[in-house]
Design a protein around this motif. Structure first.
Motif, PDB file in Angstrom:
ATOM      1  N   THR A 270       0.888  -1.208   0.161  1.00  0.00           N
ATOM      2  CA  THR A 270       0.055  -0.191  -0.163  1.00  0.00           C
ATOM      3  C   THR A 270       0.880   1.245   0.025  1.00  0.00           C
ATOM      4  O   THR A 270       0.459   2.081  -0.635  1.00  0.00           O
ATOM      5  CB  THR A 270      -1.017   0.208   1.305  1.00  0.00           C
ATOM      6  OG1 THR A 270      -1.524  -1.258   1.288  1.00  0.00           O
ATOM      7  CG2 THR A 270      -1.969   1.053   1.243  1.00  0.00           C
TER       8      THR A 270
ATOM      9  N   SER B 212      -4.917   3.366   2.121  1.00  0.00           N
ATOM     10  CA  SER B 212      -5.459   3.274   1.103  1.00  0.00           C
ATOM     11  C   SER B 212      -6.755   4.357   1.090  1.00  0.00           C
ATOM     12  O   SER B 212      -7.160   4.895  -0.063  1.00  0.00           O
ATOM     13  CB  SER B 212      -6.408   1.808   1.132  1.00  0.00           C
ATOM     14  OG  SER B 212      -5.409   0.658   0.850  1.00  0.00           O
TER      15      SER B 212
ATOM     16  N   LEU C 183      -6.768   1.289  -7.632  1.00  0.00           N
ATOM     17  CA  LEU C 183      -6.683   1.269  -6.266  1.00  0.00           C
ATOM     18  C   LEU C 183      -6.391   0.052  -5.842  1.00  0.00           C
ATOM     19  O   LEU C 183      -6.042  -0.181  -4.641  1.00  0.00           O
ATOM     20  CB  LEU C 183      -8.108   1.973  -5.579  1.00  0.00           C
ATOM     21  CG  LEU C 183      -8.088   3.432  -5.496  1.00  0.00           C
ATOM     22  CD1 LEU C 183      -9.306   3.877  -5.166  1.00  0.00           C
ATOM     23  CD2 LEU C 183      -6.963   3.743  -4.588  1.00  0.00           C
TER      24      LEU C 183
ATOM     25  N   ASP D  74      -2.323  -3.183  -4.954  1.00  0.00           N
ATOM     26  CA  ASP D  74      -1.570  -3.286  -3.982  1.00  0.00           C
ATOM     27  C   ASP D  74      -1.805  -4.615  -3.239  1.00  0.00           C
ATOM     28  O   ASP D  74      -1.005  -5.365  -2.893  1.00  0.00           O
ATOM     29  CB  ASP D  74      -1.532  -2.059  -3.142  1.00  0.00           C
ATOM     30  CG  ASP D  74      -2.743  -1.744  -2.446  1.00  0.00           C
ATOM     31  OD1 ASP D  74      -2.861  -1.273  -1.265  1.00  0.00           O
ATOM     32  OD2 ASP D  74      -3.901  -2.054  -2.924  1.00  0.00           O
TER      33      ASP D  74
END
Lengths: 113, 190
Positions: free
Chosen positions: A44, B11, B117, B120
């Motif tokens: 992330t 996120s 998005l 990951d």
């Protein structure tokens, strides 16, 4: 059986994906090796860095045109910022967790501890 | 668990600042090159840069003073702090190094990879597979394992797209049954 061209392209994309996995996993492995922390947020943060680099590239390319040098400058800037962010995360968030008891070296915070 | 929370935090930070639409790929000017068939020459730059970074990391860990401190801390945390080297600084530095490394790879891969998005999550699962197969703390193991996982994943996308991740997990299970500490890990690190 797909032809040789598409096999070659798949091989290259496989190698580049392997490179990405290698670099990302090296960071993960290093962090776990030194601190015994499984950094779930590694990818992330990688994504955050990608968005940051993208934004810097947009900004810089408006000033200086979109070339490889501009990309490199934005990569360097984003890497520096993410390094500082990583240090800050460790210092302010993760450091507080060391004092808590970690049974068997796996620091999963349970409500009872 | 904390780092799991960080996933959610970051996120949403991304979603906050950049929105949910996919970002168009960055386009530095790179023409196509003919090598039997059309191949984006940026792939070569990626492979070269990846090897360069790997070499740089190896040099840092094995030849520089800070790198040796880091490797010593991997081996024995208590001895390092007994010798008077400040452990918290090493921890912060190594975490920053790992995150900086991730940021560097993100930047390098930006021209060929459209941003969205969810990528990951897919990536971190494969990263864990790579690290477990290769063994924690061993750079060579990570290299071999990432080659395996990357090429197998890419080829099975060609032949059997749905089972790509399944094949990776089958390899992972096989390696764990055979050598639970990864192919190159030491037995201390389970």
């Amino acid at each position: 059986m797909p032809d040789f061209g598409s096999l070659l392209i798949q091989l290259f994309s496989g190698f580049s994906r392997a490179m990405m996995l290698f670099l990302l996993s090296s960071g993960l492995s290093l962090i776990f090796g030194v601190m015994n922390i499984l950094n779930f947020a590694h990818a992330t943060l990688w994504l955050l860095a990608a968005y940051l680099t993208y934004t810097f590239f947009q900004i810089f390319s408006r000033l200086w045109g979109s070339e490889a040098l501009v990309l490199m400058a934005s990569i360097v800037l984003a890497t520096g910022i993410m390094f500082l962010l990583g240090v800050a995360i460790e210092r302010f968030l993760i450091r507080r967790m060391y004092s808590r008891s970690c049974p068997n070296n796996s620091c999963l915070l349970s409500p009872s501890s | 668990m904390l780092t799991f929370a960080l996933i959610l935090i970051f996120s949403d930070t991304i979603k906050l600042f950049w929105g949910v639409e996919n970002r168009r790929i960055v386009l530095p000017i790179e023409p196509m090159e003919v090598l039997g068939s059309f191949v984006n020459p940026y792939f070569f730059i990626i492979i070269a840069a990846g090897c360069g970074i790997a070499l740089g990391l190896w040099f840092f860990l094995h030849r520089s003073r800070y790198g040796k401190m880091v490797r010593a801390a991997v081996f024995s945390r208590d001895m390092v702090s007994a010798l008077g080297i400040r452990i918290p600084a090493i921890y912060a530095g190594v975490f920053g190094l790992g995150v900086g490394l991730a940021a560097l790879t993100a930047g390098i891969f930006l021209p060929i990879m459209p941003l969205s998005l969810g990528i990951d999550m897919d990536l971190i699962v494969q990263c864990f597979a790579v690290v477990v197969i290769g063994g924690f703390g061993s750079i060579l193991g990570t290299f071999i394992a990432s080659l395996m996982v990357g090429v197998v994943y890419s080829f099975s996308i060609l032949f059997w797209p749905d089972g790509a991740l399944a094949i990776i997990f089958l390899i992972l299970v096989a390696v764990l049954i055979w050598r639970p500490w990864g192919l190159f890990g030491t037995e201390l690190r389970y």
